[in-house]
Write an enzyme that holds these catalytic residues in place. Structure first.
Site, PDB file in Angstrom:
ATOM      1  N   TYR A 142       0.827  -1.205   0.000  1.00  0.00           N
ATOM      2  CA  TYR A 142       0.000   0.000   0.000  1.00  0.00           C
ATOM      3  C   TYR A 142       0.862   1.255   0.000  1.00  0.00           C
ATOM      4  O   TYR A 142       0.470   2.275  -0.552  1.00  0.00           O
ATOM      5  CB  TYR A 142      -0.917   0.028   1.240  1.00  0.00           C
ATOM      6  CG  TYR A 142      -2.186  -0.755   1.106  1.00  0.00           C
ATOM      7  CD1 TYR A 142      -2.165  -2.122   0.892  1.00  0.00           C
ATOM      8  CD2 TYR A 142      -3.423  -0.125   1.214  1.00  0.00           C
ATOM      9  CE1 TYR A 142      -3.335  -2.850   0.799  1.00  0.00           C
ATOM     10  CE2 TYR A 142      -4.601  -0.840   1.120  1.00  0.00           C
ATOM     11  CZ  TYR A 142      -4.551  -2.202   0.915  1.00  0.00           C
ATOM     12  OH  TYR A 142      -5.718  -2.908   0.831  1.00  0.00           O
ATOM     13  N   LYS A 187       3.954 -15.280   3.217  1.00  0.00           N
ATOM     14  CA  LYS A 187       4.245 -16.034   1.990  1.00  0.00           C
ATOM     15  C   LYS A 187       5.753 -16.201   1.937  1.00  0.00           C
ATOM     16  O   LYS A 187       6.423 -15.783   0.984  1.00  0.00           O
ATOM     17  CB  LYS A 187       3.671 -15.252   0.781  1.00  0.00           C
ATOM     18  CG  LYS A 187       3.697 -16.002  -0.538  1.00  0.00           C
ATOM     19  CD  LYS A 187       2.681 -17.132  -0.639  1.00  0.00           C
ATOM     20  CE  LYS A 187       2.924 -17.940  -1.912  1.00  0.00           C
ATOM     21  NZ  LYS A 187       2.108 -19.178  -1.962  1.00  0.00           N
ATOM     22  N   ASP A 219      -1.967 -18.517   1.242  1.00  0.00           N
ATOM     23  CA  ASP A 219      -2.912 -19.290   0.414  1.00  0.00           C
ATOM     24  C   ASP A 219      -3.553 -20.392   1.257  1.00  0.00           C
ATOM     25  O   ASP A 219      -4.761 -20.626   1.208  1.00  0.00           O
ATOM     26  CB  ASP A 219      -2.224 -19.866  -0.845  1.00  0.00           C
ATOM     27  CG  ASP A 219      -0.866 -20.507  -0.574  1.00  0.00           C
ATOM     28  OD1 ASP A 219      -0.362 -20.396   0.573  1.00  0.00           O
ATOM     29  OD2 ASP A 219      -0.302 -21.117  -1.503  1.00  0.00           O
ATOM     30  N   ASP A 243      -6.017  -7.320   4.207  1.00  0.00           N
ATOM     31  CA  ASP A 243      -7.166  -6.741   3.492  1.00  0.00           C
ATOM     32  C   ASP A 243      -8.002  -7.852   2.866  1.00  0.00           C
ATOM     33  O   ASP A 243      -9.222  -7.913   3.025  1.00  0.00           O
ATOM     34  CB  ASP A 243      -6.651  -5.783   2.409  1.00  0.00           C
ATOM     35  CG  ASP A 243      -7.793  -5.186   1.605  1.00  0.00           C
ATOM     36  OD1 ASP A 243      -8.787  -4.763   2.221  1.00  0.00           O
ATOM     37  OD2 ASP A 243      -7.693  -5.166   0.356  1.00  0.00           O
ATOM     38  N   ASP A 247     -11.910  -9.605   4.251  1.00  0.00           N
ATOM     39  CA  ASP A 247     -13.145  -9.672   3.447  1.00  0.00           C
ATOM     40  C   ASP A 247     -13.640 -11.116   3.418  1.00  0.00           C
ATOM     41  O   ASP A 247     -14.823 -11.390   3.561  1.00  0.00           O
ATOM     42  CB  ASP A 247     -12.900  -9.200   2.001  1.00  0.00           C
ATOM     43  CG  ASP A 247     -13.308  -7.740   1.786  1.00  0.00           C
ATOM     44  OD1 ASP A 247     -13.209  -6.967   2.767  1.00  0.00           O
ATOM     45  OD2 ASP A 247     -13.719  -7.381   0.665  1.00  0.00           O
TER      46      ASP A 247
HETATM   47  C1  IPM Z   1     -10.354  -1.831   3.925  1.00  0.00           C
HETATM   48  C2  IPM Z   1     -10.638  -1.273   2.560  1.00  0.00           C
HETATM   49  C3  IPM Z   1      -9.543  -0.296   2.180  1.00  0.00           C
HETATM   50  C4  IPM Z   1      -8.225  -1.042   2.158  1.00  0.00           C
HETATM   51  C5  IPM Z   1      -9.772   0.443   0.857  1.00  0.00           C
HETATM   52  C6  IPM Z   1     -11.100   1.181   0.855  1.00  0.00           C
HETATM   53  C7  IPM Z   1      -8.657   1.364   0.499  1.00  0.00           C
HETATM   54  O1  IPM Z   1     -10.764  -2.286   1.625  1.00  0.00           O
HETATM   55  O2  IPM Z   1     -10.292  -1.043   4.891  1.00  0.00           O
HETATM   56  O3  IPM Z   1     -10.216  -3.054   4.033  1.00  0.00           O
HETATM   57  O4  IPM Z   1      -7.851  -1.635   1.133  1.00  0.00           O
HETATM   58  O5  IPM Z   1      -7.529  -1.018   3.164  1.00  0.00           O
HETATM   59 MG    MG Z   2     -10.667  -4.237   2.438  1.00  0.00          MG
END
Ligand code: IPM
Ligand code: MG
Length: 355
Positions: A142, A187, A219, A243, A247
């Protein structure tokens, strides 16, 4: 207690859920006799439209001066569909994380018994899953050196020993208060930065002999997380892996709209839902306010206001039990409740109940 809170509603459904988070915080402050000062500030696409900068200096000053930030979400379709956009709403979030030194992102993955059937995974796999993902938030790809050309582009994944050490200590501190298992996700079979993570983790692990440490390739971790989510206690990983994995983890619980997070580090901590701005739902009064409201609970816990946080959590559970739920988690045949109605119900519940 005096609490000075910066409120950053942002984009999409952000402003709608922000209002509900603020209402809950106000109800709690009133009930427990806390003095609240709140200041709203621009961030993301809203800030680009207003002043051309997704994290304006003024917002930074407000955040820096605050005790905590209650953040909602950033992102808008008009930027998503334009790869040539010079500034993006997400840059506001990244700038905030970097400038406030928020290196530790705490994402608890907890299931609600009454919602396990909403998970795409089988109930018996999901029941009882309860772990925390500690995501490093100000390093890695990032923020590493980038190049963006027409024929060549790259992002570099850079970590220093000090960055890895400090996030690992956060993970072990959580593990000591929990089931004492740390899973270091990397990794290391491919990436140099991951080998540094693993080397440092092996050293830091020795300082916590009470904690079991395991190492898992990312993975494999992605697979294990859906194969046996109850295995995990504290997972710690670098920015990009964290990240993606969080999710994925949010699916376990049945709705992304349920997961709060806390980002802490050198300056003001930030409390925010892990979900994004869902621009398609903007203004429709359908977004689930629970992740935002649970972020308020995390905020209260940060200031050691345990009774206050507990009351918020109980109110959330009560709303679910009473089937006062937004459409994505509502049971069949039950009445329709929107963002506002769920928020209002929770505020009323808080007013009427004591610890
Ligand atoms: C998160 C989001 C952010 C990230 C985006 C919106 C930049 O996906 O907080 O997980 O990638 O960190
Ligand atoms: Mg995210």
């Amino acid at each position: 207690m005096n609490l000075n809170i910066a409120v950053l509603p942002g984009d999409g459904i952000g402003p709608e859920i922000s209002v509900q988070g603020v209402a809950v915080l106000e109800a709690i402050a009133q009930k427990f006799g806390h003095e609240l000062t709140m200041q709203t500030a621009l961030v993301g696409g809203a800030a680009i439209d207003a002043v051309g900068n997704p994290f304006p200096e003024e917002t930074y000053e407000i955040c820096k001066a605050a005790d905590a930030v209650l953040f909602s979400s950033v992102g808008d379709l008009k930027f998503d569909n334009d790869p040539n956009a010079k500034v993006r709403p997400e840059q506001g979030l990244l700038a905030m994380r970097k400038k406030l030194g928020l290196f530790a992102n705490i994402r608890p993955i907890e299931t609600f018994d009454c919602l396990v059937h909403k998970s795409p995974l089988r109930k018996e796999l999901v029941s009882g899953a309860d772990f925390i993902c500690i995501r490093e938030l100000t390093g890695g790809m990032y923020f590493g050196e980038k190049k963006e050309g027409d024929d060549l582009a790259y992002d570099t994944c850079v970590y220093t020993r000090q960055e890895v050490e400090r996030i690992l200590h956060v993970a072990y501190a959580y593990a000591m208060r929990r089931r004492r298992l740390v899973t270091v996700v990397d990794k290391a079979n491919v990436m140099a930065s991951s080998r540094l993570w693993r080397k440092v983790a092996q050293e830091v692990a020795k300082q916590y002999p009470e904690v079991t440490t395991e190492y898992m390739y990312v993975d494999n971790a992605a697979m294990r997380m859906i194969q046996e989510p109850t295995h995990f206690d504290v997972m710690v990983t670098e920015n990009t892996f964290g990240d993606i994995l969080t999710d994925e983890a949010s699916c376990i619980t049945g709705s992304m709209g349920l997961l709060p997070s806390a980002s802490t580090g050198e300056s003001t901590p930030v409390f925010e839902p892990i979900h994004g701005s869902w621009p398609q739902a903007k203004g429709k009064n359908i977004a689930n306010p629970l992740a935002q409201i649970l972020s308020v609970a995390m905020l209260l816990e940060h200031f050691n206001l345990q009774a206050e946080a507990q009351l918020v959590r109980r109110a959330v559970t009560a709303s679910l039990d009473a089937n006062v739920r937004t459409p994505e988690i509502q049971v069949e045949g039950a009445p329709h409740y929107g963002t506002k109605e769920v928020g209002r119900w929770i505020v009323e519940w808080i007013k009427q109940h004591e610890m």
